[in-house]
Design a protein around this motif. Sequence first.
Motif, PDB file in Angstrom:
ATOM      1  N   ASP A  90      -6.233  -0.889   3.852  1.00 51.68           N
ATOM      2  CA  ASP A  90      -4.998  -0.280   2.792  1.00 51.68           C
ATOM      3  C   ASP A  90      -5.138   1.334   2.685  1.00 51.68           C
ATOM      4  O   ASP A  90      -4.092   1.591   2.460  1.00 51.68           O
ATOM      5  CB  ASP A  90      -5.148  -0.858   1.367  1.00 51.68           C
ATOM      6  CG  ASP A  90      -5.110  -2.276   1.626  1.00 51.68           C
ATOM      7  OD1 ASP A  90      -4.135  -2.761   1.916  1.00 51.68           O
ATOM      8  OD2 ASP A  90      -5.863  -3.309   1.151  1.00 51.68           O
ATOM      9  N   GLU A 141      -3.891  -3.911  -5.552  1.00 51.29           N
ATOM     10  CA  GLU A 141      -3.276  -4.408  -4.576  1.00 51.29           C
ATOM     11  C   GLU A 141      -3.598  -5.711  -4.213  1.00 51.29           C
ATOM     12  O   GLU A 141      -4.905  -5.657  -3.838  1.00 51.29           O
ATOM     13  CB  GLU A 141      -3.076  -3.360  -3.523  1.00 51.29           C
ATOM     14  CG  GLU A 141      -2.194  -3.842  -2.479  1.00 51.29           C
ATOM     15  CD  GLU A 141      -2.218  -3.174  -1.296  1.00 51.29           C
ATOM     16  OE1 GLU A 141      -2.326  -1.891  -1.257  1.00 51.29           O
ATOM     17  OE2 GLU A 141      -2.083  -3.534  -0.095  1.00 51.29           O
ATOM     18  N   SER A 153       0.861  -1.193   0.125  1.00 48.90           N
ATOM     19  CA  SER A 153       0.014  -0.105   0.018  1.00 48.90           C
ATOM     20  C   SER A 153       0.963   1.202  -0.084  1.00 48.90           C
ATOM     21  O   SER A 153       0.613   2.452  -0.880  1.00 48.90           O
ATOM     22  CB  SER A 153      -0.840   0.109   1.259  1.00 48.90           C
ATOM     23  OG  SER A 153      -1.824  -1.030   1.188  1.00 48.90           O
TER      24      SER A 153
END
Lengths: 281, 129
Positions: free
Chosen positions: A84, A132, A49
């Motif tokens: 995140d 991600e 992140s």
Amino acid sequence: MLKNNFLEVAKKISVIENNHSKAKEIIDGLPEKSYFVVGITGSPGVGKSSLTNIIAMKFLEKGKTAVLAIDPSSPFTGGAFLGDRIRMKDSASKGVFIRSLASRGSVGGLNPSIYDTVEFLGRSGFEYIILETVGTGQAETDIKNIADVIVLVLSPGNGDEIQSMKAGIMEIGDIYVVNKMDLPGAKSLYAKVKSILELSNKNNEVLLTGMAYKETIYDLFDKINIELGKKTHRNSVKNKREINRLLNVVLKEINDNCLNCESLEIIYKFIREDLNEGKKS
Amino acid sequence: MPIKVLVAKPGLDGHDRGAKVVAMALRDAGMEVIYTGLRQTPSSIADAALQEDVDIIGLSILSGAHNRLCKKVLDAMKERNIENKPVFLGGIIPEEDYENLKSMGIVDIFGPGTSLELIAKRIKEIVKK
Ligand SMILES: Nc1nc2c(ncn2[C@@H]2O[C@H](COP(=O)(O)OP(=O)(O)O)[C@@H](O)[C@H]2O)c(=O)[nH]1
Ligand SMILES: [Mg+2]
């Protein structure tokens, strides 16, 4: 910052996540566009992140950018902790669209609607989409099917990095990153990654990065762009992404119309694995 | 579909243990919890609520500035046309402020002693999903 457009996009993602026949309607109603998908994957805590935050801001200088951050759902309660955004404040305030998604126990490991969500964002005008993901198990397969470039992130002191190498996750990266270069053990992990790649005759980039050394992350950004520029590779990913998205649509539609579909899931899995084998060479 | 909750901490107070405990409890109650960490501005909270399209927002405030901060978050939500999303509040809130906060639009307030089960139950009632 196109806030109103963000509201519409955000609401439609929810519809896509929850209702696949509406998803089809929404996506078919938008013209096709070309866009890039960058996968940032690796174990929890390695710095995905934090890296995404900076990479997303760099992409934003080039065009509209979205981040999808996917974390696992609990298989027992269905709940998820999606944290995140903690590390993505800067890119959020600059105008990157960020959406957290729980994996919701899909066949492939990522959120089952991920193919539709990515295509929707692309058609909504996002030129750069960063995914991600926690790179474990089946999620690897999905990310390989979606991303034009995969960045595999490792970090020292994470304990499981060697484990992931053994488990074959070392196969999936286009670019390898050893993050937290400020920590002891980073250099030796870097050397280890290099030697593992050499042993399997791969000559991918391996980079050392650290949050305190922004230039290392800009260098990663440049390397990502070089990969994105490799056109022939991109076309095959684009096809694979579309085939998988359509496969998902078909599966869901059949699922809605039959009572016992376990065998379908299995067939579907075989088709996908086959597809991957075929594209590997 | 699981309920989606945003748990956020506006303002400058220094630790988020309480907010995290609540976030984890809601996850264990089957919700998808978006957690944004410390020191969020009202506009970044509203942005997160909008982009994540959450069903409900929980604010944790220990600093004593709850009246001002809640108003700012609610205003930022209005600016973004998401004032229809319910907002609840947790933290150290004196009872004499409850009425003002509720008239502002805060749907419920959970003081330090509130059980985690009760918070989860109330959220389910409010969202009715
Ligand atoms: N020492 C050090 N810590 C870092 C670095 N990058 C990230 N971190 C820290 O590692 C932790 C996990 O980071 P995060 O980006 O959330 O990792 P993710 O779980 O892979 O997304 C956080 O506490 C970060 O502050 C770095 O370059 N050096
Ligand atoms: Mg992360």
